[in-house]
Design a protein around this motif. Structure first.
Motif, PDB file in Angstrom:
ATOM      1  N   UNK A   1      -9.680  -8.098   5.055  1.00 18.65           N
ATOM      2  CA  UNK A   1      -8.769  -8.370   5.184  1.00 18.65           C
ATOM      3  C   UNK A   1      -7.113  -7.890   5.512  1.00 18.65           C
ATOM      4  N   UNK A   2      -7.160  -9.169   7.190  1.00 17.77           N
ATOM      5  CA  UNK A   2      -6.405  -8.664   8.254  1.00 17.77           C
ATOM      6  C   UNK A   2      -4.955  -8.981   8.057  1.00 17.77           C
ATOM      7  N   UNK A   3      -3.868  -7.675   7.924  1.00 18.78           N
ATOM      8  CA  UNK A   3      -2.546  -7.667   7.652  1.00 18.78           C
ATOM      9  C   UNK A   3      -2.146  -7.322   8.802  1.00 18.78           C
ATOM     10  N   UNK A   4      -0.247  -7.867   8.770  1.00 16.37           N
ATOM     11  CA  UNK A   4       0.500  -7.079   9.859  1.00 16.37           C
ATOM     12  C   UNK A   4       1.952  -6.562   9.239  1.00 16.37           C
ATOM     13  N   UNK A   5       2.552  -5.794   9.215  1.00 19.81           N
ATOM     14  CA  UNK A   5       3.112  -4.613   8.821  1.00 19.81           C
ATOM     15  C   UNK A   5       4.534  -5.830   8.726  1.00 19.81           C
TER      16      UNK A   5
ATOM     17  N   UNK B   1       3.350  -5.517   3.322  1.00 19.91           N
ATOM     18  CA  UNK B   1       1.578  -6.312   4.366  1.00 19.91           C
ATOM     19  C   UNK B   1       1.475  -7.432   3.891  1.00 19.91           C
ATOM     20  N   UNK B   2       1.953  -8.775   5.243  1.00 14.71           N
ATOM     21  CA  UNK B   2       1.316  -9.974   4.755  1.00 14.71           C
ATOM     22  C   UNK B   2       0.457 -10.789   5.700  1.00 14.71           C
ATOM     23  N   UNK B   3      -0.679 -11.099   4.960  1.00 10.86           N
ATOM     24  CA  UNK B   3      -2.186 -11.301   4.751  1.00 10.86           C
ATOM     25  C   UNK B   3      -2.048 -12.536   6.717  1.00 10.86           C
TER      26      UNK B   3
ATOM     27  N   UNK C   1       2.021  -2.189  13.418  1.00 10.70           N
ATOM     28  CA  UNK C   1       2.178  -2.483  12.745  1.00 10.70           C
ATOM     29  C   UNK C   1       1.516  -3.866  12.629  1.00 10.70           C
ATOM     30  N   UNK C   2       0.157  -3.207  12.112  1.00  8.70           N
ATOM     31  CA  UNK C   2      -0.901  -3.917  11.350  1.00  8.70           C
ATOM     32  C   UNK C   2      -2.162  -3.524  11.663  1.00  8.70           C
ATOM     33  N   UNK C   3      -3.264  -3.914  10.721  1.00  7.68           N
ATOM     34  CA  UNK C   3      -4.030  -3.737   9.929  1.00  7.68           C
ATOM     35  C   UNK C   3      -5.363  -3.991   9.580  1.00  7.68           C
TER      36      UNK C   3
ATOM     37  N   UNK D   1       1.019  -1.480  -0.061  1.00  9.50           N
ATOM     38  CA  UNK D   1       0.131   0.236   0.123  1.00  9.50           C
ATOM     39  C   UNK D   1       0.689   1.291   0.572  1.00  9.50           C
ATOM     40  N   UNK D   2      -0.294   2.144  -0.330  1.00  4.92           N
ATOM     41  CA  UNK D   2       1.626   4.116  -0.229  1.00  4.92           C
ATOM     42  C   UNK D   2       0.514   4.546   0.333  1.00  4.92           C
TER      43      UNK D   2
END
Length: 198
Positions: A131-135, A152-154, A63-65, A47-48
């Motif tokens: 989609x839950x993800x971590x940086x 990010x990783x899902x 570090x998560x989103x 993502x930008x």
């Protein structure tokens, strides 16, 4: 042959899915940031983001989103967030565009909170895909002033049952993402064909 003309466009959003990015504020509440710069490869996403916004601050800290992908029917909810910022002191560049501080963006947009399964950020119940993800990595290239590239990783994917086919796949005939195309919102049109590739 089609005639072309060289132009100097101020924007280059030639058609990207809208993402309502949810991140965790310092006080544990959830912030929503509408973005349209993203792409995916396997279970990794890029993502930008602007570096002066609340989402960037939150991602650096936690570090998560959750990447909540709205359908075309949610465009007005997305637009309600267009001039909102989660920063109590509105960045000067956003003041010029009429941004105002909004603490509860769920309320402002008329959206519903949903507890996530892995990350702390809440998801948006109305979005058909969450989609839950971590940086994994954050880059601030010198050539991109006030912008960052975030990898990010899902860690979990949630989809509304009505758009799932064969148990694990999204049915593109039942749902398509909201597209942001040169500052206009669009839904994808009719299906034109299917690739022979796996």
């Amino acid at each position: 042959m089609m005639k072309t003309k060289t132009i100097n466009s101020k924007i280059l959003y030639y058609g990207n899915p809208v993402v309502l990015l949810t991140t965790v504020n310092g006080d544990g509440t959830t912030n929503i940031s509408p973005i349209s710069s993203s792409w995916a490869l396997d279970h990794f996403l890029v993502i930008g983001l602007g570096t002066t916004g609340k989402a960037y601050e939150n991602l650096q800290r936690r570090g998560e989103c959750v990447l909540n992908i709205p359908g075309p029917d949610l465009w007005q909810h997305v637009e309600r967030l267009a001039a909102c910022t989660g920063k109590e002191v509105v960045p000067s560049e956003k003041v010029a565009y009429g941004y105002t501080y909004v603490k509860d963006k769920f309320h402002a947009a008329g959206l519903t909170r949903k507890i996530s399964s892995v990350v702390s950020a809440e998801a948006i119940a109305e979005c058909p895909l969450q989609i839950e993800a971590k940086v994994r990595h954050i880059r601030e290239p010198d050539y991109m002033e006030s912008l960052a590239i975030i990898e990010l990783e899902t860690v979990a994917i949630h989809a509304q049952e009505s758009i799932i086919k064969e148990g694990q796949h999204i049915d593109p005939s039942k749902w398509s993402p909201l597209i942001y195309n040169f500052r206009h919102y669009f839904g994808l049109g009719d299906e034109l064909g299917k690739t022979a590739r796996a």
